[in-house]
Write a protein that holds these residues in place. Structure first.
Motif, short mmCIF file in Angstrom:
data_model
loop_
_atom_site.label_atom_id
_atom_site.label_comp_id
_atom_site.label_asym_id
_atom_site.label_seq_id
_atom_site.Cartn_x
_atom_site.Cartn_y
_atom_site.Cartn_z
N ASN A 46 0.83 -1.21 0.00
CA ASN A 46 0.00 0.00 0.00
C ASN A 46 0.86 1.26 0.00
N VAL A 85 -8.80 2.65 -10.13
CA VAL A 85 -8.61 1.21 -9.93
C VAL A 85 -7.62 0.97 -8.80
N GLU A 86 -6.53 1.72 -8.77
CA GLU A 86 -5.53 1.59 -7.71
C GLU A 86 -6.12 1.91 -6.34
N ASP A 94 -14.20 -12.03 -4.43
CA ASP A 94 -12.77 -12.30 -4.21
C ASP A 94 -12.20 -12.82 -5.46
N LYS A 120 -9.25 1.66 -5.41
CA LYS A 120 -10.16 0.58 -5.01
C LYS A 120 -9.38 -0.60 -4.45
N ALA A 121 -8.26 -0.92 -5.10
CA ALA A 121 -7.41 -2.03 -4.63
C ALA A 121 -6.83 -1.70 -3.25
N ILE A 122 -6.40 -0.47 -3.08
CA ILE A 122 -5.83 -0.06 -1.78
C ILE A 122 -6.91 -0.11 -0.70
N ASN A 123 -8.12 0.32 -1.03
CA ASN A 123 -9.22 0.26 -0.05
C ASN A 123 -9.53 -1.18 0.35
N ARG A 124 -9.51 -2.10 -0.62
CA ARG A 124 -9.73 -3.52 -0.30
C ARG A 124 -8.64 -4.03 0.63
N GLN A 125 -7.41 -3.63 0.35
CA GLN A 125 -6.29 -4.08 1.18
C GLN A 125 -6.38 -3.49 2.59
N ALA A 183 2.32 1.68 -3.44
CA ALA A 183 1.31 2.10 -4.40
C ALA A 183 0.94 3.57 -4.21
N ASP A 234 -6.93 4.70 -14.12
CA ASP A 234 -5.87 3.92 -13.46
C ASP A 234 -5.82 4.23 -11.96
#
Length: 174
Positions: free
Chosen positions: A76, A106-107, A174, A109-114, A79, A103
């Motif tokens: 994180n 999308v990044e 997932d 959203k991925a960081i929020n999931r992590q 990123a 971009d």
């Protein structure tokens, strides 16, 4: 003369105090040594033949969760740092700006999931400390080593998880 005898009494009391203080320390040290933390090898894998959620299992999953958390936090941070460096929003081309915006979206959203996953890891580590890790929060049945190996943050047995998803009509992506 009475003063001398008082001094002797004080000295005697002081000596007995130091002696009594030293004895409990040695007793507590021996208790600490006998309870020492369980150590496992780096290649250890929990086995079905061992008692479910014994100390070795707890240590294994605690280490696994802590390493996973460190990896997520590092990813994180990288990123976020790299995302702040690649700023094409100033570009004159509207297509480049739109691509950059997509971009970054999308990044993020991925960081929020992590970040949510890191929160789940923290909750799992708390359950390890409370000795409830590895047992379903609904039924208190063992979740199972195979499921925990695949998903260390699992809170429910497979049946209980399916029931939750059906009741809430939530399907994990997932």
């Amino acid at each position: 003369m009475p003063k001398t005898s008082k001094v002797k009494k004080k000295v005697t009391k002081a000596k007995t105090k130091t002696v009594t203080k030293a004895k409990p320390k040695t007793i507590s040290k021996s208790k600490e040594i006998s309870k020492g933390p369980v150590k496992i090898s780096k290649t250890y894998i929990p086995k079905e033949t061992e008692k479910y959620m014994c100390e070795k299992h707890k240590v294994f999953f605690r280490i696994k969760l802590q390493e996973w958390k460190k990896e997520l936090v590092r990813a994180n941070n990288e990123a976020l740092y790299n995302g702040s460096m690649d700023d094409n929003s100033i570009s004159a081309d509207i297509v480049d700006q739109a691509s950059s915006y997509t971009d970054k979206n999308v990044e993020m959203k991925a960081i929020n999931r992590q970040i949510k996953l890191i929160s789940e890891i923290d909750k799992a580590l708390a359950r390890i400390r409370e000795d409830t890790y590895g047992f379903c929060l609904d039924t208190a049945e063992p979740i199972g080593l195979k499921r925990l190996m695949a998903r260390p943050v699992a809170k429910y047995t497979i049946a209980a998880q399916e029931k939750h998803e059906k009741d809430e009509k939530v399907h994990a992506d997932d």
